[in-house]
Design a protein around this motif. Structure first.
Motif, short mmCIF file in Angstrom:
data_model
loop_
_atom_site.label_atom_id
_atom_site.label_comp_id
_atom_site.label_asym_id
_atom_site.label_seq_id
_atom_site.Cartn_x
_atom_site.Cartn_y
_atom_site.Cartn_z
N LEU A 1 10.25 25.42 -19.46
CA LEU A 1 10.97 24.19 -19.16
C LEU A 1 10.03 22.99 -19.16
CD1 LEU A 1 13.17 25.19 -16.07
CD2 LEU A 1 13.93 24.94 -18.44
N ASP A 2 10.61 21.83 -19.46
CA ASP A 2 9.91 20.56 -19.25
C ASP A 2 10.23 20.11 -17.83
OD1 ASP A 2 8.94 18.00 -19.07
OD2 ASP A 2 10.01 17.22 -20.82
N VAL A 3 9.26 20.25 -16.95
CA VAL A 3 9.44 19.83 -15.56
C VAL A 3 8.37 18.79 -15.21
CG1 VAL A 3 10.62 21.89 -14.74
CG2 VAL A 3 8.12 21.85 -14.81
N SER A 4 8.07 17.93 -16.15
CA SER A 4 7.05 16.91 -15.94
C SER A 4 7.55 15.83 -14.99
CB SER A 4 6.66 16.29 -17.28
OG SER A 4 7.79 15.77 -17.95
N GLY A 5 6.58 15.13 -14.40
CA GLY A 5 6.92 14.05 -13.49
C GLY A 5 6.87 14.46 -12.05
N GLY A 6 7.53 13.70 -11.20
CA GLY A 6 7.54 13.96 -9.77
C GLY A 6 6.23 13.59 -9.11
N TRP A 7 6.13 13.93 -7.85
CA TRP A 7 4.92 13.65 -7.06
C TRP A 7 4.34 14.95 -6.53
CZ3 TRP A 7 9.60 11.08 -5.82
CH2 TRP A 7 9.68 9.76 -6.29
N VAL A 8 3.02 14.96 -6.36
CA VAL A 8 2.39 16.14 -5.77
C VAL A 8 2.75 16.20 -4.29
CG1 VAL A 8 0.51 16.17 -7.43
CG2 VAL A 8 0.23 14.91 -5.28
N SER B 1 0.83 -1.21 0.00
CA SER B 1 0.00 0.00 0.00
C SER B 1 0.86 1.26 0.00
CB SER B 1 -0.92 0.01 1.22
OG SER B 1 -1.91 -0.98 1.13
N LEU B 2 1.99 1.19 0.68
CA LEU B 2 2.88 2.34 0.75
C LEU B 2 3.46 2.66 -0.63
CD1 LEU B 2 3.82 4.21 3.02
CD2 LEU B 2 5.80 2.73 3.32
N VAL B 3 3.96 1.65 -1.31
CA VAL B 3 4.51 1.86 -2.66
C VAL B 3 3.41 2.34 -3.61
CG1 VAL B 3 5.62 0.74 -4.63
CG2 VAL B 3 6.36 0.19 -2.31
N ASN B 4 2.22 1.77 -3.47
CA ASN B 4 1.10 2.20 -4.32
C ASN B 4 0.71 3.65 -4.04
OD1 ASN B 4 0.96 -0.25 -5.61
ND2 ASN B 4 -0.68 -1.06 -4.31
N TYR B 5 0.87 4.09 -2.78
CA TYR B 5 0.59 5.48 -2.46
C TYR B 5 1.50 6.42 -3.25
CZ TYR B 5 1.15 9.92 -0.04
OH TYR B 5 1.28 11.26 0.23
N PHE B 6 2.79 6.11 -3.30
CA PHE B 6 3.69 6.97 -4.07
C PHE B 6 3.30 6.98 -5.54
CE2 PHE B 6 6.49 5.91 -0.41
CZ PHE B 6 6.76 7.20 0.00
N LYS B 7 2.97 5.82 -6.08
CA LYS B 7 2.58 5.76 -7.50
C LYS B 7 1.30 6.56 -7.75
CE LYS B 7 2.13 2.58 -11.38
NZ LYS B 7 2.28 1.17 -11.82
N ALA B 8 0.36 6.47 -6.82
CA ALA B 8 -0.90 7.21 -6.97
C ALA B 8 -0.70 8.71 -6.80
CB ALA B 8 -1.93 6.70 -5.96
N SER B 9 0.42 9.12 -6.18
CA SER B 9 0.69 10.54 -5.95
C SER B 9 1.51 11.18 -7.07
CB SER B 9 1.45 10.71 -4.62
OG SER B 9 0.68 10.25 -3.54
N ARG B 10 1.76 10.44 -8.13
CA ARG B 10 2.50 11.00 -9.26
C ARG B 10 1.75 12.20 -9.86
NH1 ARG B 10 4.67 6.19 -13.28
NH2 ARG B 10 6.14 5.18 -11.82
N HIS B 11 2.54 13.18 -10.32
CA HIS B 11 1.96 14.26 -11.10
C HIS B 11 2.11 13.90 -12.58
CE1 HIS B 11 1.47 18.13 -13.11
NE2 HIS B 11 0.82 18.53 -12.03
N THR B 12 0.98 13.73 -13.26
CA THR B 12 1.01 13.25 -14.65
C THR B 12 0.39 14.21 -15.64
OG1 THR B 12 -1.06 12.05 -14.24
CG2 THR B 12 1.00 10.83 -13.91
N ASN B 13 0.05 15.42 -15.19
CA ASN B 13 -0.55 16.39 -16.11
C ASN B 13 0.46 16.80 -17.18
OD1 ASN B 13 -1.68 18.71 -17.36
ND2 ASN B 13 -2.89 19.13 -15.52
N PRO B 14 0.16 16.60 -18.45
CA PRO B 14 1.13 16.92 -19.52
C PRO B 14 1.47 18.40 -19.64
CG PRO B 14 -1.03 16.36 -20.45
CD PRO B 14 -1.08 16.03 -19.00
N LYS B 15 0.68 19.27 -18.99
CA LYS B 15 0.99 20.71 -19.04
C LYS B 15 2.38 21.02 -18.48
CE LYS B 15 -3.72 22.60 -18.91
NZ LYS B 15 -4.67 23.48 -18.18
N ASP B 16 2.87 20.16 -17.59
CA ASP B 16 4.17 20.42 -16.98
C ASP B 16 5.33 20.18 -17.94
OD1 ASP B 16 2.96 21.19 -14.67
OD2 ASP B 16 4.08 19.85 -13.36
N LYS B 17 5.04 19.77 -19.15
CA LYS B 17 6.10 19.63 -20.15
C LYS B 17 6.55 20.99 -20.68
CE LYS B 17 5.19 14.94 -21.76
NZ LYS B 17 6.54 14.45 -21.39
#
Length: 606
Positions: A170-177, A143-159
């Motif tokens: 800048l392309d600053v896509s990725g990371g976690w909220v 559940s802990l690992v899944n929490y990190f995956k679910a917290s990813r920032h995936t909005n393509p606007k950050d490209k």
């Protein structure tokens, strides 16, 4: 956990100002939402205990009602009976209750259990808990690992995000909220406070990779290695993207300040409520942990074969380039122009990781320099000095990180004199923490801390308490401290194995320190006055939903319990007192809480 700008948080800033005004007018702060003292309760970890770990429950009875024994049941079978130990009178969180301690550490049987206490007036029964080997890893790691995956920032606007005060994108896509209520991304929080700066997404990347290095067999056995490695690489790819061409990291990606600007590469000064171009991350502002995380990502990518957009070699190249840059320019980037203890321990971790992988002498030299500074910040009493003015180090998030930095440094140091000095620092710190916890009645064995309140640039006399003072250098930050508790568990175990070792004791450390380490996790798992299990999806009583707190995810951990709202020193106690727009202080899930629980779980399992 910290204020970050977003339209949904604007009301929080207004509320804070109102609370400060109310606090200033209140001469006798009282607990604003105390636990129900009129009701007898069994406070216990609602999730699990490892077979070898300390196992305790707190029994609360109204004054005048007594009990002498407790019974442990497995299903309907009695498997243990023990004497209750009376606790000294404890009234800081309210009147009318007497506390007893039930210790059942001798139980090594596996299974599901509950505790019963009989008084002349009633029978009390606890919630059910599990005892099993590697309990926290077995029950919560997925559940802990899944929490990190679910917290990813995936909005393509950050490209394509604009850098504040420029027309560069800048392309600053990725990371976690950062948290459940916003889409900001931060290497560190509260950078303008200087002394309360806390590590965020880079710490998460480093922590996941560090956890794998210590528990790789368990991750392999649980078929979690691929998922975990992918999260580390996800974090490392983001760190590569926020590394500027001249060698510094951008600290934050923030929601815009007006409707015409969705996102910005910028920083945010919560003290003045303004976006700034001071976005270069110093060591203490996420730069040090970003370097360490990239080194760990290089290692786990090579070991597992998991690769992201960039190569393992690129991660190490990035780390070395960023370290060289901060060695030269760090003092220019810190907000007050002065390095402090947070620069020391984050730079030490970075240098240690670089030397561990590259074996280049310059990194050992840098690590020795930072370890020397950190050792010299230790007082004879056992508390660290934050700066040059005798301000004690206290932290609402990363309190255990200085000790963990020194523990890791010892793995690369061969000089006996330097090793002994570092071991002395670790021992003094852990001994002081244990002494603090026993200076006053403390039935929950909750970690206390030494602090000086700060108001309008003036410091109070040094004092001690259970929670962060509300009057501090941030002017506005105080929230639940579950990350702090978990960080101290990790520090107690890893540090204790060096200075308080006991090969026959729980976690390989002596009983007193093991009880302290376990008690912080017990607090998170429901052994607290509100009987709330802060790890969402586990236990019998989770934090309530609140619109201001945003999304609640399994494996996420809410900020937690605080001192009373109107107490400048953080005295008293309160939890989710409402109204809804204020409950984010206690209920909101932040990346740092689950990150530190991951490290605590790793230490307890290793």
């Amino acid at each position: 956990m910290m204020f970050t700008p977003a339209f949904s948080h604007f009301g929080k800033l207004i509320l804070v100002a109102m609370l400060v005004l109310v606090s200033a007018c209140s001469s006798k702060p009282q607990p604003s939402n105390p636990p129900n003292l009129a009701k007898a309760n069994i406070y216990i970890n609602q999730v699990a205990f490892d077979v070898q770990a300390p196992k305790q429950a707190v029994i609360a009875l109204p004054i005048g009602e007594t009990a002498s024994r407790f019974i442990v049941y497995q299903d309907s079978n009695i498997i243990y009976q023990g004497k209750l130990t009376s606790s000294p009178s404890f009234t800081e969180w309210g009147q009318g209750t007497h506390y007893y301690l039930a210790d059942f550490s001798s139980i090594k049987r596996r299974g599901e259990f509950h505790i019963v206490v009989n008084t002349p007036k009633q029978q009390l029964a606890s919630s059910t808990f599990t005892i099993k080997p590697n309990a926290y890893f077995a029950l919560t790691a997925k559940s802990l690992v899944n929490y990190f995956k679910a917290s990813r920032h995936t909005n393509p606007k950050d490209k394509s995000i604009r850098i504040i005060e420029t027309e560069h994108y800048l392309d600053v896509s990725g990371g976690w909220v950062d948290s459940g209520s916003n889409s900001n991304k931060s290497l560190a929080q509260l950078t303008a406070s200087n002394f309360l700066v806390s590590q965020q997404s880079a710490l998460a990347t480093w922590a996941m990779a560090k956890s794998y290095s210590k528990l790789s067999r368990l991750y392999d056995r649980k078929a979690l290695t691929l998922t975990l490695a992918e999260e580390v690489i996800w974090g490392a790819d983001y760190l590569h993207r926020v590394l500027a061409s001249n060698g510094y990291f951008y600290t934050k990606i923030l929601d815009g300040s007006d409707a015409d600007e969705d996102r910005l590469v910028s920083n945010y000064n919560a003290l003045n409520d303004e976006y700034t171009a001071n976005f270069q991350a110093a060591f203490r502002e996420g730069g040090g942990m970003a370097i360490a995380a990239l080194v760990r990502a290089h290692e786990i990518s090579n070991k597992t074969g998991v690769q992201g957009e960039f190569s393992a070699k690129q991660y190490l190249t990035d780390a070395e380039r960023a370290f060289a840059h901060l060695q030269k320019y760090n003092q220019r980037y810190v907000d007050n122009g002065k390095e402090n203890i947070i620069d020391d321990y984050t730079a030490l971790i970075a240098a240690t990781e670089l030397y561990r992988i590259t074996k280049k002498t310059k990194y050992l030299k840098a690590a020795r320099h930072r370890a020397h500074k950190l050792n010299n910040r230790m007082t004879s009493q056992g508390w660290f000095v934050s700066d040059d003015d005798e301000r004690p180090f206290y932290h609402g998030v990363d309190a255990g990180l200085p000790i963990i930095a020194l523990v890791d440094y010892l793995t690369i140091e061969r000089n006996r004199q330097l090793k002994n000095k570092t071991k002395r620092t670790i021992k003094l710190s852990l001994d002081y923490q244990l002494a603090l916890n026993t200076q006053v009645a403390n039935p929950f064995n909750l970690a206390r801390q030494t602090f000086r309140t700060s108001k309008d640039g003036l410091y109070s006399k040094q004092q001690e308490g259970f929670f962060m003072p509300h009057d501090n250098e941030s002017n506005d930050w105080w929230q639940g401290e579950n990350a702090r508790m978990a960080s101290l568990t990790a520090a107690a175990i890893w540090g204790g194995k060096i200075t308080h070792s006991d090969p026959h004791g729980a976690f390989g450390i002596n009983n007193e320190l093991a009880n302290f380490a376990q008690s912080q996790i017990d607090w998170l798992m429901g052994k607290n006055p509100y009987q709330v299990c802060m790890l969402y999806g586990f236990g019998v009583n989770n934090p309530p939903h609140a619109k201001s707190a945003g999304t609640m995810l399994n494996g996420g951990i809410s900020s937690g319990i605080t001192g009373a709202t109107l107490s400048p020193e953080g005295r008293g106690i309160t939890w989710a007192e409402g109204p809804d727009e204020n409950n984010w202080r206690w209920v909101e899930q932040w990346l740092s809480h689950s990150t530190w629980y991951l490290l605590a779980m790793t230490a307890m399992t290793e």
